[in-house]
Design an enzyme around this catalytic site. Structure first.
Site, mmCIF file in Angstrom:
data_model
loop_
_atom_site.group_PDB
_atom_site.id
_atom_site.type_symbol
_atom_site.label_atom_id
_atom_site.label_comp_id
_atom_site.label_asym_id
_atom_site.label_seq_id
_atom_site.Cartn_x
_atom_site.Cartn_y
_atom_site.Cartn_z
ATOM 1 C CD GLU A 117 18.413 13.467 27.562
ATOM 2 O OE1 GLU A 117 17.277 13.930 27.354
ATOM 3 O OE2 GLU A 117 18.643 15.418 27.727
ATOM 4 C CG ASP B 167 32.823 24.116 39.316
ATOM 5 O OD1 ASP B 167 34.293 25.168 38.705
ATOM 6 O OD2 ASP B 167 33.356 23.150 38.920
#
Length: 616
Positions: free
Chosen positions: A412, A454
């Site tokens: 999405e 990350d």
């Protein structure tokens, strides 16, 4: 003589305008709807038109227009006060309301108002009573203080915007074979050598040296050579670009500020592959009829990263989605890319033995292999979505399974801005964002034992309208064994309470030290941990004024010179994430209660451990 007449007429016009605008509040309100007001208005128009005719259009009379709602935050406070006249008069005059039972205003609009007034803001008058009326609108009831606050609020809101490519991003074919990628790195090596000779010559003849003191500081890493590196990394993408992105989010004690600015382009956007190459990947992954599964698809990406680029699309049910498409050849070239880049780095910088670069790159290679598997990333995203279900601050977009494969992942679309665009928000909002990010980092390690490692700022999107943070990019997720977190949380706790002996012992248990290191190394290691623990020892820690990085940087030479063993494998990605979380807090100049935050996490961890011991 004529000039004197013109001056007299101009002065008469100004006097008339000043007379009209300096009348009292009652005169202003009555004049808008009365017959006398119409006469004054007509007389003023005659004077102004006469002046305008004589001046032959050289001056345009300034009209007093009632501002639109959108214009209030741009208005000067004195001007706003003029239009806010009468705002404290109650709307119920003489015991009668201004509207009938149906909510329709009584009376009729009288006259055209004072000069320049728009009809939609005229006063409403009743034919039976002479009364004072006011602008019965939200805008008219604003005070200068309200307008000042509205202006500040408008400036401080980080409005959600759709991502777009960097202006410097170019459409370039991705070298898909190991040979073509090797040629690119070979050209880079030659260019770096020539650039280094030019830099040495410039410095020899009195040119200005780059800022000294950074770990990666060398004539081979001049600004011109950095541009060559960035250009090559953005062209080949993949593992080499990933390493460049890691450099871009380091503090400037690791690379000098000029190079950090150049590497910032690497983080913001890589180049993107042409449509034919992108379509080839989609045809191979989703079949030739993949466009039939979408209502629309934009051929040009809105973001380009190290391993793939992201396109906007719309599903048949109207949902907007982001489709990340992997560059061809990057998964197969991870090992060769790292080896090629290391060859270039070894030419540029003498890497100390204590850095254990080979071990670092081995871990990096394994993590990049995970990131190239988009099915694994989809599974990690679903796991994170379940872990954070119901969380008021963090949201994870839903994976679209029918459009997800090993090299394509569809999720999405989210709206917001990356966290490095939130630096101008108010202090309270910056504190809340930073507190949430650092708390999530601790929860990932000590509660979930599952972390997205990350810390790229673009992986966290803040939506000001929802007051939420959307988490993105789950390719670098990994689990941590309980035995590791048991010891690690004790290291952090010992640092927060000043217990140096426990820090040293638990560091040996975690294999940070072998037990045969020099006293100098032991002291440097413990001191670095204690510095990091200062945040969790403070009731309110000010990240905007902290000197953590500078102080740790001063210890690096000792640790690199005397280190006997590489750090535990789990700590490479963990410390990258923790350092990134601290850097976010520092960039947002946060002041947050870190001690209470950590104690909540620590006490909950100990409680769970006691429960598990009781059940066993």
């Amino acid at each position: 003589m004529l000039s004197e007449v013109l001056q007299v007429l101009r002065g008469a016009g100004k006097v008339g305008a000043a007379f009209a605008t300096t009348q009292g509040e009652q005169m202003r309100l009555m004049a808008c709807n009365s017959t006398l007001g119409a006469g004054v208005k007509a007389a003023q128009e005659v004077v102004e038109s006469l002046v305008g005719t004589v001046m032959a259009g050289n001056e345009t009379p300034k009209s007093e227009e009632f501002p639109d709602i959108e214009g209030w935050d741009q208005m000067e406070q004195d001007e706003a006060a003029k239009w806010a006249v009468g705002s404290e008069i109650p709307p119920d005059i003489n015991g009668e309301g201004a509207t009938d039972m149906a909510g329709t205003p009584k009376g009729t609009v009288g006259g055209a108002g004072w000069p320049g007034q728009t009809a939609r803001f005229l006063h409403i008058s009743t034919p039976l009573h002479h009364a004072r009326f006011l602008h019965d609108t939200v805008v008219a009831r604003l005070t200068p203080e309200d307008i000042r606050k509205a202006r500040e609020a408008k400036q401080s809101i980080a409005r959600p915007v759709r991502q777009k490519l960097s202006e410097r991003a170019r459409e370039r074919r991705v070298p898909a074979t190991q040979m073509s990628r090797l040629v690119s790195f070979g050209g880079l090596a030659v260019g770096l050598g020539l650039g280094a000779l030019a830099e040495v010559a410039k410095q020899s003849f009195g040119g200005k040296r780059s800022d000294a003191g950074a770990v990666l500081d060398s004539p081979l890493l001049s600004e011109a050579n950095a541009e060559r590196i960035v250009d090559t990394l953005c062209k080949v993408r993949g593992a080499a670009l990933k390493l460049g992105q890691m450099l871009s989010i380091q503090d400037n004690s690791f690379i000098n500020p000029q190079l950090q600015k150049i590497f910032e382009r690497v983080r913001q956007s890589a180049d993107f592959m042409p449509a034919w190459q992108m379509n080839k990947v989609l045809d191979e992954e989703l079949g030739f009829s993949w466009r039939g599964k979408l209502l629309s698809f934009q051929d040009k990406p809105f973001a380009a990263a190290s391993i793939g680029q992201v396109h906007h699309a719309v599903l048949p049910d109207g949902r907007e989605v982001a489709m990340k498409i992997q560059y061809p050849g990057v998964a197969e070239s991870i090992k060769s890319d790292i080896n090629n880049l290391m060859s270039v780095l070894k030419l540029s910088v003498v890497l100390p033995d204590g850095l254990f670069a080979d071990s670092s790159l081995e871990v990096l290679q394994r993590e990049l292999t995970w990131e190239c598997d988009y099915r694994r990333e989809a599974a990690c995203a679903k796991h994170f979505r379940a872990l954070l279900e119901g969380d008021p601050m963090f949201k994870v977009p839903k994976v679209i399974d029918e459009l997800t494969t090993t090299r394509v992942i569809t999720m999405e679309l989210v709206n917001g801005v990356p966290l490095d665009s939130c630096v101008d928000l108010d202090q309270e909002t910056r504190n809340k964002i930073s507190f949430s990010i650092l708390q999530l980092c601790l929860r990932e390690l000590f509660e979930f034992r599952f972390m997205q490692t990350d810390p790229n700022w673009s992986n966290f999107f803040y939506n000001a309208e929802e007051n939420t943070i959307h988490l993105l990019d789950f390719g670098a997720c990994r689990e941590y064994p309980e035995a590791f977190t048991d010891d690690y949380i004790e290291v952090v706790h010992a640092a927060s309470v000043g217990d140096r002996a426990t820090v040293l012992q638990k560091s040996k248990d975690l294999k940070f030290l072998t037990g045969f290191e020099t006293k100098a190394f032991e002291d440097a290691h413990v001191e670095a941990v204690m510095i990091l623990g200062e945040a969790f020892a403070s009731d309110v820690f000010d990240f905007g004024t902290q000197s953590t990085t500078r102080r740790i940087h001063s210890l690096i030479p000792v640790m690199l010179r005397h280190r006997l063993t590489p750090p535990p494998e789990e700590t490479y990605s963990l410390h990258r994430k923790m350092a990134g979380s601290f850097l976010i807090c520092s960039k947002l100049r946060a002041r947050i209660p870190c001690r209470a935050m950590f104690l909540d996490i620590y006490n909950a961890y100990c409680h769970r451990r006691q429960e598990q011991a009781g059940q066993a």
